[in-house]
Design a protein around this motif. Structure first.
Motif, PDB file in Angstrom:
ATOM      1  N   ILE A  56       0.871  -1.179   0.000  1.00  0.00           N
ATOM      2  CA  ILE A  56       0.000   0.000   0.000  1.00  0.00           C
ATOM      3  C   ILE A  56       0.905   1.226   0.000  1.00  0.00           C
ATOM      4  N   GLY A  59       0.480   7.464   0.817  1.00  0.00           N
ATOM      5  CA  GLY A  59       0.187   8.288   1.989  1.00  0.00           C
ATOM      6  C   GLY A  59      -1.101   8.963   1.612  1.00  0.00           C
ATOM      7  N   VAL A  61      -4.636  11.666   2.335  1.00  0.00           N
ATOM      8  CA  VAL A  61      -5.530  12.522   3.105  1.00  0.00           C
ATOM      9  C   VAL A  61      -6.860  11.803   3.069  1.00  0.00           C
ATOM     10  N   PHE A 139       0.679 -14.470   0.148  1.00  0.00           N
ATOM     11  CA  PHE A 139       0.035 -15.402  -0.785  1.00  0.00           C
ATOM     12  C   PHE A 139      -0.711 -14.620  -1.863  1.00  0.00           C
ATOM     13  N   ALA A 141      -3.138 -14.524  -4.996  1.00  0.00           N
ATOM     14  CA  ALA A 141      -4.116 -15.317  -5.747  1.00  0.00           C
ATOM     15  C   ALA A 141      -3.665 -15.297  -7.198  1.00  0.00           C
ATOM     16  N   ALA A 186     -10.742  -7.827  -4.530  1.00  0.00           N
ATOM     17  CA  ALA A 186     -10.453  -6.464  -4.045  1.00  0.00           C
ATOM     18  C   ALA A 186      -8.979  -6.180  -4.269  1.00  0.00           C
ATOM     19  N   GLU A 187      -8.567  -6.393  -5.527  1.00  0.00           N
ATOM     20  CA  GLU A 187      -7.126  -6.287  -5.854  1.00  0.00           C
ATOM     21  C   GLU A 187      -6.665  -4.867  -6.097  1.00  0.00           C
TER      22      GLU A 187
HETATM   23  C1  LIG Z   1      -0.052   7.789  -5.168  1.00  0.00           C
HETATM   24  C2  LIG Z   1      -1.472   7.641  -4.643  1.00  0.00           C
HETATM   25  C3  LIG Z   1      -1.995   8.601  -3.805  1.00  0.00           C
HETATM   26  C4  LIG Z   1      -3.282   8.478  -3.292  1.00  0.00           C
HETATM   27  N1  LIG Z   1      -3.751   9.433  -2.422  1.00  0.00           N
HETATM   28  C5  LIG Z   1      -4.963   9.290  -1.863  1.00  0.00           C
HETATM   29  C6  LIG Z   1      -5.441  10.236  -0.913  1.00  0.00           C
HETATM   30  O1  LIG Z   1      -4.766  11.202  -0.574  1.00  0.00           O
HETATM   31  N2  LIG Z   1      -6.671  10.027  -0.371  1.00  0.00           N
HETATM   32  C7  LIG Z   1      -7.451   8.957  -0.726  1.00  0.00           C
HETATM   33  O2  LIG Z   1      -8.551   8.810  -0.174  1.00  0.00           O
HETATM   34  N3  LIG Z   1      -7.023   8.046  -1.636  1.00  0.00           N
HETATM   35  C8  LIG Z   1      -5.811   8.202  -2.206  1.00  0.00           C
HETATM   36  N4  LIG Z   1      -5.374   7.282  -3.134  1.00  0.00           N
HETATM   37  C9  LIG Z   1      -6.290   6.228  -3.548  1.00  0.00           C
HETATM   38  C10 LIG Z   1      -6.286   5.061  -2.572  1.00  0.00           C
HETATM   39  O3  LIG Z   1      -4.947   4.641  -2.373  1.00  0.00           O
HETATM   40  C11 LIG Z   1      -7.144   3.938  -3.195  1.00  0.00           C
HETATM   41  O4  LIG Z   1      -8.441   4.416  -3.447  1.00  0.00           O
HETATM   42  C12 LIG Z   1      -7.256   2.742  -2.258  1.00  0.00           C
HETATM   43  O5  LIG Z   1      -5.976   2.285  -1.896  1.00  0.00           O
HETATM   44  C13 LIG Z   1      -8.028   1.618  -2.961  1.00  0.00           C
HETATM   45  O6  LIG Z   1      -8.163   0.567  -2.061  1.00  0.00           O
HETATM   46  P1  LIG Z   1      -8.334  -0.932  -2.565  1.00  0.00           P
HETATM   47  O7  LIG Z   1      -8.447  -1.780  -1.348  1.00  0.00           O
HETATM   48  O8  LIG Z   1      -9.419  -0.987  -3.589  1.00  0.00           O
HETATM   49  O9  LIG Z   1      -7.013  -1.277  -3.382  1.00  0.00           O
HETATM   50  P2  LIG Z   1      -5.477  -1.238  -2.950  1.00  0.00           P
HETATM   51  O10 LIG Z   1      -5.231  -0.213  -1.894  1.00  0.00           O
HETATM   52  O11 LIG Z   1      -4.714  -1.168  -4.219  1.00  0.00           O
HETATM   53  O12 LIG Z   1      -5.248  -2.668  -2.275  1.00  0.00           O
HETATM   54  C14 LIG Z   1      -5.232  -3.848  -3.023  1.00  0.00           C
HETATM   55  C15 LIG Z   1      -4.481  -4.904  -2.215  1.00  0.00           C
HETATM   56  O13 LIG Z   1      -4.648  -6.150  -2.868  1.00  0.00           O
HETATM   57  C16 LIG Z   1      -3.399  -6.810  -2.979  1.00  0.00           C
HETATM   58  N5  LIG Z   1      -3.495  -7.654  -4.166  1.00  0.00           N
HETATM   59  C17 LIG Z   1      -3.659  -7.271  -5.458  1.00  0.00           C
HETATM   60  N6  LIG Z   1      -3.754  -8.333  -6.270  1.00  0.00           N
HETATM   61  C18 LIG Z   1      -3.657  -9.430  -5.470  1.00  0.00           C
HETATM   62  C19 LIG Z   1      -3.686 -10.839  -5.723  1.00  0.00           C
HETATM   63  N7  LIG Z   1      -3.873 -11.337  -6.959  1.00  0.00           N
HETATM   64  N8  LIG Z   1      -3.536 -11.689  -4.671  1.00  0.00           N
HETATM   65  C20 LIG Z   1      -3.361 -11.216  -3.402  1.00  0.00           C
HETATM   66  N9  LIG Z   1      -3.318  -9.887  -3.118  1.00  0.00           N
HETATM   67  C21 LIG Z   1      -3.481  -9.016  -4.130  1.00  0.00           C
HETATM   68  C22 LIG Z   1      -2.377  -5.674  -3.098  1.00  0.00           C
HETATM   69  O14 LIG Z   1      -1.081  -6.116  -2.694  1.00  0.00           O
HETATM   70  C23 LIG Z   1      -2.975  -4.641  -2.131  1.00  0.00           C
HETATM   71  O15 LIG Z   1      -2.530  -4.844  -0.807  1.00  0.00           O
HETATM   72  C24 LIG Z   1      -4.080   7.380  -3.654  1.00  0.00           C
HETATM   73  C25 LIG Z   1      -3.551   6.391  -4.510  1.00  0.00           C
HETATM   74  C26 LIG Z   1      -2.268   6.519  -4.988  1.00  0.00           C
HETATM   75  C27 LIG Z   1      -1.710   5.445  -5.900  1.00  0.00           C
END
Ligand SMILES: Cc1cc2nc3c(=O)[nH]c(=O)nc-3n(C[C@H](O)[C@H](O)[C@H](O)COP(=O)(O)OP(=O)(O)OC[C@H]3O[C@@H](n4cnc5c(N)ncnc54)[C@H](O)[C@@H]3O)c2cc1C
Length: 228
Positions: A56, A59, A61, A139, A141, A186-187
């Motif tokens: 992840i 950083g 807000v 692990f 997937a 939820a990748e």
């Molecule tokens: C540079 C940057 C800055 C951001 N700044 C902000 C901000 O200031 N405020 C805000 O609200 N949002 C911000 N975001 C957006 C926020 O990070 C995302 O909306 C949020 O992380 C999405 O959550 P998620 O759980 O859908 O996916 P992710 O956070 O991407 O988590 C997915 C997880 O699944 C795991 N994974 C993926 N594929 C597999 C697999 N096949 N098998 C096992 N594990 C797997 C990954 O390792 C990861 O841990 C930012 C994003 C980025 C890239």
């Protein structure tokens, strides 16, 4: 002839792929609902990072509204949201000068917190585990498993101990099959398995196409005493 590798399998009610904010919140909510209904529901989360939060990068807000809905006691439970936003500025930086630009409503972060999203995920993982969610970091997937009728049966984790040439080494361990009533992908953005199921079931057919953008963030280390 291709050699068939025997894989062990485990059965859950729900398997979640990815321990990001989405996957962990899903797991927590499912357990909360199961508790309210007096049901035993087994929930497992697989995470490809070596530990929860390792992949992840952001950083962030964040607006805590949704966290307050999910875990209303987050403040007393020690959630790592400690630095609230006190002021917003939008600056156009040149080599020697900073020009103030107007703060448009979408840049107004009043009531939000500046956090490490990785730290928040680690804390969410603790909350999930305390509700009985099984989390397996390290692990990935690697494969979607299907029932003969074409519905999703679960996932298989990747084989371990395969050399660069694709041949198995003495460390070889076959992946595990995790079967579930429901599998949650939820990748995050452009997940490899999510893209497969989106394509297989034409999930984008009647929806807006996804759009992607690139944002760049810079992390500054500020000398002590120069920030609040
Ligand atoms: C540079 C940057 C800055 C951001 N700044 C902000 C901000 O200031 N405020 C805000 O609200 N949002 C911000 N975001 C957006 C926020 O990070 C995302 O909306 C949020 O992380 C999405 O959550 P998620 O759980 O859908 O996916 P992710 O956070 O991407 O988590 C997915 C997880 O699944 C795991 N994974 C993926 N594929 C597999 C697999 N096949 N098998 C096992 N594990 C797997 C990954 O390792 C990861 O841990 C930012 C994003 C980025 C890239």
């Amino acid at each position: 002839m291709t050699e068939t590798i025997e894989r062990d399998s485990m059965q859950y009610d729900v398997v979640v792929v990815g321990a990001g904010p989405a996957g962990l919140s899903t797991a927590i909510r499912l357990k909360q609902l199961a508790q309210q209904a007096g049901r035993e529901t087994s929930v497992c989360v697989v995470e490809k990072g070596s530990e929860v939060g390792a992949h992840i990068l952001s950083g962030a807000v964040i607006d805590p509204a949704v966290l307050s809905e999910l875990l209303p006691e987050w403040k007393t439970q020690g959630a790592p949201l400690t630095r609230s936003v006190t002021a917003d500025q939008v600056l156009f930086l040149t080599q020697n000068k900073a020009y103030k630009l107007p703060v448009t409503p979408n840049f107004n972060n009043h009531g939000n917190y500046i956090i490490s999203l990785g730290a928040l995920c680690r804390w969410l993982a603790e909350q999930a585990e305390s509700l009985g969610v099984e989390i397996y970091p390290g692990f990935a997937a690697a494969e979607v498993l299907y029932h003969p009728d074409g519905s999703v049966k679960g996932i298989a984790t990747g084989n371990m101990g395969v050399g660069k040439d694709g041949e198995t080494t003495e460390m070889f361990q076959p992946g595990m099959e995790l079967w579930a009533q429901q599998t949650v992908f939820a990748e995050g953005c452009r997940g490899s398995l999510s893209q497969q199921v989106i394509q297989k079931y034409a999930l984008e057919r009647d929806s807006q196409p996804q759009t992607y953008g690139i944002g760049i963030k810079e992390i500054w280390e500020v000398p002590a005493g120069q920030c609040q």
